[in-house]
Design a protein around this motif. Sequence first.
Motif, mmCIF file in Angstrom:
data_model
loop_
_atom_site.group_PDB
_atom_site.id
_atom_site.type_symbol
_atom_site.label_atom_id
_atom_site.label_comp_id
_atom_site.label_asym_id
_atom_site.label_seq_id
_atom_site.Cartn_x
_atom_site.Cartn_y
_atom_site.Cartn_z
ATOM 1 N N ARG A 1 5.379 -15.068 -1.880
ATOM 2 C CA ARG A 1 5.751 -14.114 -2.926
ATOM 3 C C ARG A 1 5.185 -12.728 -2.612
ATOM 4 O O ARG A 1 5.868 -11.708 -2.773
ATOM 5 N N VAL A 2 3.934 -12.692 -2.185
ATOM 6 C CA VAL A 2 3.304 -11.415 -1.844
ATOM 7 C C VAL A 2 4.030 -10.761 -0.670
ATOM 8 O O VAL A 2 4.290 -9.543 -0.673
ATOM 9 N N ALA A 3 4.386 -11.554 0.336
ATOM 10 C CA ALA A 3 5.094 -11.002 1.497
ATOM 11 C C ALA A 3 6.440 -10.402 1.081
ATOM 12 O O ALA A 3 6.831 -9.324 1.548
ATOM 13 N N ALA A 4 7.145 -11.101 0.184
ATOM 14 C CA ALA A 4 8.432 -10.588 -0.292
ATOM 15 C C ALA A 4 8.255 -9.294 -1.067
ATOM 16 O O ALA A 4 9.062 -8.360 -0.939
ATOM 17 N N LEU A 5 7.197 -9.209 -1.861
ATOM 18 C CA LEU A 5 6.944 -7.988 -2.623
ATOM 19 C C LEU A 5 6.589 -6.826 -1.708
ATOM 20 O O LEU A 5 7.052 -5.692 -1.917
ATOM 21 N N MET A 6 5.781 -7.098 -0.696
ATOM 22 C CA MET A 6 5.372 -6.011 0.188
ATOM 23 C C MET A 6 6.540 -5.473 1.006
ATOM 24 O O MET A 6 6.523 -4.308 1.435
ATOM 25 N N ARG A 7 7.574 -6.310 1.209
ATOM 26 C CA ARG A 7 8.762 -5.809 1.899
ATOM 27 C C ARG A 7 9.540 -4.818 1.029
ATOM 28 O O ARG A 7 10.393 -4.078 1.540
ATOM 29 N N LEU A 8 9.256 -4.805 -0.268
ATOM 30 C CA LEU A 8 9.906 -3.856 -1.169
ATOM 31 C C LEU A 8 9.226 -2.498 -1.177
ATOM 32 O O LEU A 8 9.765 -1.534 -1.732
ATOM 33 N N GLN A 9 8.039 -2.402 -0.577
ATOM 34 C CA GLN A 9 7.328 -1.132 -0.542
ATOM 35 C C GLN A 9 8.113 -0.111 0.283
ATOM 36 O O GLN A 9 8.662 -0.454 1.338
ATOM 37 N N PRO A 10 8.177 1.147 -0.179
ATOM 38 C CA PRO A 10 8.872 2.185 0.602
ATOM 39 C C PRO A 10 8.242 2.339 1.974
ATOM 40 O O PRO A 10 7.035 2.556 2.106
ATOM 41 N N ALA A 11 9.057 2.244 3.023
ATOM 42 C CA ALA A 11 8.534 2.297 4.386
ATOM 43 C C ALA A 11 7.961 3.673 4.725
ATOM 44 O O ALA A 11 6.998 3.797 5.463
ATOM 45 N N GLN A 12 8.565 4.712 4.145
ATOM 46 C CA GLN A 12 8.134 6.052 4.497
ATOM 47 C C GLN A 12 6.861 6.480 3.792
ATOM 48 O O GLN A 12 6.194 7.412 4.216
ATOM 49 N N ALA A 13 6.522 5.831 2.695
ATOM 50 C CA ALA A 13 5.326 6.235 1.956
ATOM 51 C C ALA A 13 4.686 5.010 1.332
ATOM 52 O O ALA A 13 4.724 4.812 0.127
ATOM 53 N N PRO A 14 4.098 4.154 2.170
ATOM 54 C CA PRO A 14 3.491 2.937 1.621
ATOM 55 C C PRO A 14 2.334 3.265 0.700
ATOM 56 O O PRO A 14 1.575 4.204 0.946
ATOM 57 N N ARG A 15 2.219 2.483 -0.372
ATOM 58 C CA ARG A 15 1.150 2.688 -1.340
ATOM 59 C C ARG A 15 0.191 1.512 -1.291
ATOM 60 O O ARG A 15 0.599 0.383 -1.092
ATOM 61 N N ARG A 16 -1.044 1.807 -1.484
ATOM 62 C CA ARG A 16 -2.038 0.736 -1.552
ATOM 63 C C ARG A 16 -1.940 0.047 -2.894
ATOM 64 O O ARG A 16 -1.642 0.646 -3.903
ATOM 65 N N GLY A 17 -2.227 -1.254 -2.883
ATOM 66 C CA GLY A 17 -2.274 -1.989 -4.137
ATOM 67 C C GLY A 17 -3.462 -1.554 -4.962
ATOM 68 O O GLY A 17 -4.391 -0.898 -4.457
ATOM 69 N N PRO A 18 -3.497 -1.872 -6.226
ATOM 70 C CA PRO A 18 -4.589 -1.449 -7.098
ATOM 71 C C PRO A 18 -5.911 -2.078 -6.713
ATOM 72 O O PRO A 18 -5.957 -3.188 -6.193
ATOM 73 N N ASP B 1 9.800 -11.589 -9.641
ATOM 74 C CA ASP B 1 8.905 -10.701 -8.882
ATOM 75 C C ASP B 1 9.645 -9.430 -8.477
ATOM 76 O O ASP B 1 9.114 -8.313 -8.614
ATOM 77 N N ARG B 2 10.868 -9.582 -7.977
ATOM 78 C CA ARG B 2 11.631 -8.426 -7.506
ATOM 79 C C ARG B 2 11.918 -7.463 -8.653
ATOM 80 O O ARG B 2 11.658 -6.253 -8.543
ATOM 81 N N LEU B 3 12.442 -7.994 -9.762
ATOM 82 C CA LEU B 3 12.766 -7.121 -10.884
ATOM 83 C C LEU B 3 11.495 -6.572 -11.533
ATOM 84 O O LEU B 3 11.466 -5.410 -11.971
#
Length: 307
Positions: free
Chosen positions: A269-286, A204-206
């Motif tokens: 898994r979703v929580a871990a992925l969302m922690r990878l989102q850039p804090a300064q410019a969060p993007r919405r999922g598709p 998931d991370r990679l």
Amino acid sequence: MGHMRTYVLMAAMTALFMGVGALIGGSGGALVALAIAGGMNLFAFWNSDKAVLSMAGAREVDARTAPDLVAMVHDLADRAAMPRPKVYIIETDQPNAFATGRNPENAAVAATTGLLRSLSREEIAGVMAHELAHIRHRDTLTMTLTATMAGAITMLANFGLFFGGSGRDRPGGLIGTLALMVLAPMAAGIVQMAVSRSREYEADRLGAEICGQPGWLASALTRIEALAKGRVNHQAERNPAIAHMFIINPLNGQGADNLFSTHPSTANRVAALMRLQPAQAPRRGPQPAAGRSSIPRSGRTSGRGPW
């Protein structure tokens, strides 16, 4: 580390295979099982990817038969600086996908028609990036070896139950018979679980790095889990040994194999992925499949969903 894990896995499966052989035929059965296991390991290393694709009912596609899916996979592989894998499609309404192959140079990714019809292009890109991550980490060798050997152990156990004589004739008598029937396939399933959970988090991370948007994969995992529960994957139900290879557990309760999950919690898994989102410019999922995609399309569509 990846090679060591593969060697340990092969040794564990071989020992289990020998144990089943001993229950069926004593020391002679163990030696025969050892010889068979050696042959199985060699076969699995070179051919298990073909066996897994066959068990899943996958058919290969190319730039002519599925131009947009193939172009997407190739674009993501190029972005990850890795060889382009072969691309397969599985005819089932359940959205799912997996990767297989002994190394990045001899790998394949497979997506179901349900995945292509139900998810947005961004979500599909996230899923394909996850599968490419498995290939890049060489998880696919471990996955295919596990599926092949676990299936062989279960088949040998069933063979022993029906053709190995009465329980009195076997080492261990009735207890040995019960162990043969229940514990050997269960042990094979435990080995599958042991190598699956941490591998999924890392893929998931990679995968999020490859596609560039953790939210795409997070959204895809949520949608796949919700849709998969109501749609039967008949190929996976007939061959539960390959269930751990899919991005989301394809089994939905039709067999005893579902007592053990080979996948970590989707919510985690979703929580871990969302922690990878850039804090300064969060993007919405598709958004669901009606939205536009930023990934360019190529060629003509095949008439199946977005492909």
